[in-house]
Design a protein around this motif. Sequence first.
Motif, PDB file in Angstrom:
ATOM      1  N   ILE A 154       0.811  -1.222   0.000  1.00 41.78           N
ATOM      2  CA  ILE A 154       0.000   0.000   0.000  1.00 41.78           C
ATOM      3  C   ILE A 154       0.840   1.265   0.000  1.00 41.78           C
ATOM      4  O   ILE A 154       0.367   2.318  -0.393  1.00 41.78           O
ATOM      5  N   CYS A 315      -7.007   2.195  11.313  1.00 41.25           N
ATOM      6  CA  CYS A 315      -5.839   2.099  10.426  1.00 41.25           C
ATOM      7  C   CYS A 315      -5.502   3.419   9.727  1.00 41.25           C
ATOM      8  O   CYS A 315      -6.384   4.089   9.195  1.00 41.25           O
ATOM      9  N   ILE A 316      -4.222   3.777   9.733  1.00 44.94           N
ATOM     10  CA  ILE A 316      -3.788   4.956   8.988  1.00 44.94           C
ATOM     11  C   ILE A 316      -2.954   4.561   7.766  1.00 44.94           C
ATOM     12  O   ILE A 316      -2.241   5.387   7.197  1.00 44.94           O
ATOM     13  N   ARG A 317      -3.024   3.299   7.382  1.00 45.68           N
ATOM     14  CA  ARG A 317      -2.406   2.820   6.139  1.00 45.68           C
ATOM     15  C   ARG A 317      -0.902   3.090   6.067  1.00 45.68           C
ATOM     16  O   ARG A 317      -0.425   3.640   5.070  1.00 45.68           O
ATOM     17  N   CYS A 318      -0.204   2.706   7.116  1.00 42.05           N
ATOM     18  CA  CYS A 318       1.248   2.927   7.095  1.00 42.05           C
ATOM     19  C   CYS A 318       1.973   1.739   6.486  1.00 42.05           C
ATOM     20  O   CYS A 318       3.124   1.843   6.074  1.00 42.05           O
ATOM     21  N   GLY A 319       1.341   0.582   6.497  1.00 39.68           N
ATOM     22  CA  GLY A 319       1.955  -0.603   5.906  1.00 39.68           C
ATOM     23  C   GLY A 319       2.930  -1.340   6.823  1.00 39.68           C
ATOM     24  O   GLY A 319       3.484  -2.370   6.440  1.00 39.68           O
ATOM     25  N   ALA A 320       3.118  -0.845   8.048  1.00 39.98           N
ATOM     26  CA  ALA A 320       4.082  -1.501   8.940  1.00 39.98           C
ATOM     27  C   ALA A 320       3.697  -2.949   9.213  1.00 39.98           C
ATOM     28  O   ALA A 320       4.559  -3.822   9.335  1.00 39.98           O
ATOM     29  N   CYS A 321       2.392  -3.210   9.297  1.00 36.91           N
ATOM     30  CA  CYS A 321       1.975  -4.582   9.609  1.00 36.91           C
ATOM     31  C   CYS A 321       2.421  -5.544   8.513  1.00 36.91           C
ATOM     32  O   CYS A 321       2.871  -6.657   8.798  1.00 36.91           O
ATOM     33  N   ILE A 344      -3.395  -5.981   7.433  1.00 39.05           N
ATOM     34  CA  ILE A 344      -4.539  -5.059   7.373  1.00 39.05           C
ATOM     35  C   ILE A 344      -5.519  -5.524   6.297  1.00 39.05           C
ATOM     36  O   ILE A 344      -6.731  -5.437   6.472  1.00 39.05           O
ATOM     37  N   CYS A 375       1.863  -1.987  14.914  1.00 39.55           N
ATOM     38  CA  CYS A 375       0.809  -1.075  14.452  1.00 39.55           C
ATOM     39  C   CYS A 375       0.805   0.212  15.287  1.00 39.55           C
ATOM     40  O   CYS A 375       0.642   0.174  16.492  1.00 39.55           O
ATOM     41  N   PRO A 376       0.975   1.360  14.633  1.00 40.38           N
ATOM     42  CA  PRO A 376       1.103   2.616  15.379  1.00 40.38           C
ATOM     43  C   PRO A 376      -0.181   3.037  16.073  1.00 40.38           C
ATOM     44  O   PRO A 376      -0.147   3.884  16.955  1.00 40.38           O
ATOM     45  N   VAL A 377      -1.309   2.459  15.670  1.00 40.04           N
ATOM     46  CA  VAL A 377      -2.563   2.807  16.336  1.00 40.04           C
ATOM     47  C   VAL A 377      -3.106   1.617  17.129  1.00 40.04           C
ATOM     48  O   VAL A 377      -4.271   1.590  17.510  1.00 40.04           O
ATOM     49  N   ILE A 379      -3.943  -1.526  16.576  1.00 42.03           N
ATOM     50  CA  ILE A 379      -5.051  -2.402  16.200  1.00 42.03           C
ATOM     51  C   ILE A 379      -4.642  -3.828  16.585  1.00 42.03           C
ATOM     52  O   ILE A 379      -3.589  -4.293  16.169  1.00 42.03           O
ATOM     53  N   ILE A 381      -4.602  -6.823  15.610  1.00 42.24           N
ATOM     54  CA  ILE A 381      -4.938  -7.556  14.377  1.00 42.24           C
ATOM     55  C   ILE A 381      -5.188  -9.053  14.632  1.00 42.24           C
ATOM     56  O   ILE A 381      -6.164  -9.593  14.120  1.00 42.24           O
TER      57      ILE A 381
HETATM   58  S1  SF4 Z   1       0.260  -1.230  10.900  1.00 42.97           S
HETATM   59 FE1  SF4 Z   1      -1.748  -0.610  11.654  1.00 42.97          FE
HETATM   60  S2  SF4 Z   1      -2.053   1.452  10.831  1.00 42.97           S
HETATM   61 FE2  SF4 Z   1      -0.366   0.551   9.685  1.00 42.97          FE
HETATM   62  S3  SF4 Z   1      -1.352  -0.356   7.873  1.00 42.97           S
HETATM   63 FE3  SF4 Z   1      -1.220  -1.972   9.387  1.00 42.97          FE
HETATM   64  S4  SF4 Z   1      -3.171  -1.906  10.487  1.00 42.97           S
HETATM   65 FE4  SF4 Z   1      -2.963   0.041   9.357  1.00 42.97          FE
END
Ligand code: SF4
Lengths: 480, 250
Positions: A154, A315-321, A344, A375-377, A379, A381
Amino acid sequence: MGHVPAGPELFHAQANAALKDPQLRQNFRGAMDYLQDKRKNAFVDPVEEDKIRTLCESIRKRCLSKLPELLEQLDANCTRNGIQVHWAQNDKEANNIIANIAQSHKARTMIKGKSMVSEEIELNHEMAKLGIECLESDMGEYIVQLDGDKPSHIIMPAIHKNKQEVSDTFEKHLDDFTPTVDVDELIQTGRTRLRQKFHDADIGLSGVNFAVAETGTLCLVENEGNGRMCTTVPKVHIAITGIEKVVEFLSDVPPLYSALTRSATGQAITTYFNMISSPRKRGELDGPVEVHLVLLDNGRTQAYQDEEMRKTLQCIRCGACMNHCPVYTRIGGHAYGTVYPGPIGKIISPHLMGLDNTKELVTASSLCGACGEVCPVRIPIPEMLQRLRTEAKNPPKPDAMPMKGQASAASTLESLAMKGFAFAATNPNLYHRGAWSATKLRGLVPNNMGPWTQCRTSPKLANKTLHQLIKARNKQAGDK
Amino acid sequence: MRIYPAKPNSVYLYGTCLVDMFDPEAGLDAISLLEQQGLKVIFIEKQTCCGQPAYSSGYTKEAKCVAQHQMDLFIEPWPVVVLSGSCGGMMHHHYRRMFQGDGTQAQVEQFCDRVFELTEFLVNVCRIKLEDKGDMTSVVMHTSCAARREMNVHVTATQLLNQLDNVELKEQDYESECCGFGGTFAVRHPNISQAMVEDKTRHLAKTNAAVLVSADWGCLLNINGAFEYQGQSMQGRHLASFLLERTGGK
Ligand code: SF4
């Protein structure tokens, strides 16, 4: 030529194909190692990291708890600022809205900044049907588009390719290109080709990272400057976003922005951060004369309605997950067959596409928790996956709304087996007799245990169970 | 951070179904370790399995049944020491979640608070001091994902190994990465699981450690099976057995 993923229902086949592609696996391992390292260096102090994550989680939770109000406020404030707001239930409605805007301007070309939501609604494809050409201007998306391919990540859509493969793509599709593996040169090539297109395009389309309700401002995070070109050069700018991206206050943005860039690419800030609050005002020399905002639901309210699953929308779509996921690292983004791959993707796609289409995805995790850890927020998962697995197996509770594709993975055989397990595990005598006979008959464990023994020998049972040994031990102690 | 109680007089031992069937010696060795700490160890005959297989497969109702059955067995307020980070995580964290909103939640939480993984119990409650009586050797450790991310006990397991003067603890590449077991995941997605366990065994073997230890039999079934399939000699054993042996308890 890139391979176009067919869909999540072909997950097994797609994953197996990816596993057999050593170059692809090497590309992903290398890229993920690099990104993991970047993130690690961006969060050197675990105490600070903890604080940031807690803060960002609380911001996202607060904003989601007031989602309907905030969306209305966003709509009102954007409208006041001169941004035209549109609401779309699903992909079809969103495409219609965008097509109408395009047609009212007799537009033939659209230049796009990176927008995963536009992938979600298959905008390029739908516009092509109407004779409107969409050109991706994010470098990764541009490469992917040249290939007739789809993004595999992403944040970094072309991460499945190495420099050599990018050069090959350019050589195949661009005139006057001399093959090179010099990254700067490759990027320069893309930039030069795109420059003129920005000027010629009738419409610029972008995504949104944060939509601020308080001020009616759209924030856009990017590194290449193409986002800025898309949103300022063409006469008309259309921004499209999922409804969950709204935040309450302008002051909510800085912490989320910092967490986003540090989690994604390990950057303290990005090269560009755009804040769009209105179309061109009287006397201003540049900027679009019309700005539109399309707010897309497409299944997100299903997640919103369930208090536990609502966390998905943080989710803020950072892609870290995905960068930290051992499964994603090995099969890459295309295997998922969904717009959002990786962890995600596994928890958001069931809401967008239904559990019936995504039931393989929710089981494709060892629940190792690496995603939740970064995940920075915050979640959770793995918990979301466990919940989705439950929904895929069982009919809805009497007081709950059914999920799209609810119970589609229900299996009489498996459910019987689990009932049997539960029966045995709550009837110790039966359970111990089972364990006891298993150890007694351990010579009979077959060498071939299907999938398990394709890379392992069959497990070796002990000749006595712990229960038996303890009994003997206690007896001995008693005899003494 | 978890707050630990003072050392009690008695503890319950939760053996886990895998130790029960695959490595009962590890159960006995854990009992010896705890007894050396002056504790009375009670093993409840009727314990079976923590219910994780049903829970992670989406059969919450069945998992709750099994969980309730286990909880009802441990009536005294003593700690429940679990020989696996993964089952520990199930009983310490996921039981809470499963019973959320039920009338019994408060009771369930009280039980969950009493659940400890073996190494965290030895380090943080017993404040154990190990005296290494073995020859020089090297060891590499694998921690399960739940042990690491749910229970944070990779820290205490490492602390225990670091107390052994003659043991060199080797570090593997990608130490925190999953071994690919994940219960039914290994069977539902065998090829992905295979890719993961092959990488894991390669990283472990590369350390050239003399011994592989883990406090989780789920991972060991996976890793040992893969090692043996590949014809390699490395085989992992339960940390409890290794510790007891090093300290001359065996
Ligand atoms: S690490 Fe968390 S915030 Fe970032 S894309 Fe994945 S679910 Fe979203």
